[in-house]
Design an enzyme around this catalytic site. Structure first.
Site, PDB file in Angstrom:
ATOM      1  N   GLY A  26       0.803  -1.219   0.000  1.00  0.00           N
ATOM      2  CA  GLY A  26       0.000   0.000   0.000  1.00  0.00           C
ATOM      3  C   GLY A  26       0.834   1.265   0.000  1.00  0.00           C
ATOM      4  O   GLY A  26       0.445   2.277  -0.583  1.00  0.00           O
ATOM      5  N   ASP A  27       1.989   1.225   0.632  1.00  0.00           N
ATOM      6  CA  ASP A  27       2.914   2.359   0.629  1.00  0.00           C
ATOM      7  C   ASP A  27       3.321   2.686  -0.803  1.00  0.00           C
ATOM      8  O   ASP A  27       3.317   3.845  -1.218  1.00  0.00           O
ATOM      9  CB  ASP A  27       4.131   2.022   1.493  1.00  0.00           C
ATOM     10  CG  ASP A  27       5.179   3.117   1.482  1.00  0.00           C
ATOM     11  OD1 ASP A  27       4.848   4.272   1.766  1.00  0.00           O
ATOM     12  OD2 ASP A  27       6.355   2.801   1.185  1.00  0.00           O
TER      13      ASP A  27
END
Length: 138
Positions: A26-27
């Site tokens: 997700g980063d």
């Protein structure tokens, strides 16, 4: 061969994926979105793009932006967000409080979870809400 740009994991498979693993993905998803947003909106001069990106992908900035979407999350998304917030990070950056870092991790977990389901429209919708009216990289 797997199509890593269009992954579509089942919800059962996602339950066995670690929250920090989802946050790791997700980063990257979040950073790609920020870079695209900066490029499309001309929010920074080319020489300042990296600095502008860093301001948006920092834990304190992500924590603030996450607050904008919390009311929009459905029950399942809110559960994933809480799961990410409760993950035990290995370390916390000096520039962020524990709460900011946990909220940023929760946001990244949600984006990783949505990405692995191929729910790019939902990611785009949430990201748009977070960035709406933002002008702090101008």
């Amino acid at each position: 061969m797997a199509d890593y740009l269009h992954l579509n994991m089942s919800k059962d498979e996602l339950l066995t994926t670690s929250s920090l693993g989802l946050a790791h993905l997700g980063d990257a998803v979040f950073e790609v979105l920020v870079r695209g947003w900066l490029a499309v909106h001309g929010k920074a001069r080319p020489k300042d793009l990296h600095k502008a990106t860093v301001t948006y992908v920092s834990a304190p900035a992500q924590a603030v932006m996450a607050q904008r979407i919390l009311p929009l999350l459905n029950e399942e998304e809110a559960d994933v967000f809480r799961r990410g917030r409760n993950a035990a990070p290995h370390s916390i950056p000096k520039a962020a409080s524990r709460g900011q870092y946990q909220t940023a991790t929760a946001l990244e977990t949600l984006f990783g979870w949505l990405w692995l389901q191929g729910r790019h429209d939902r990611i785009n919708e949430l990201f748009g809400q977070m960035m709406e009216g933002d002008d702090h990289a101008s």
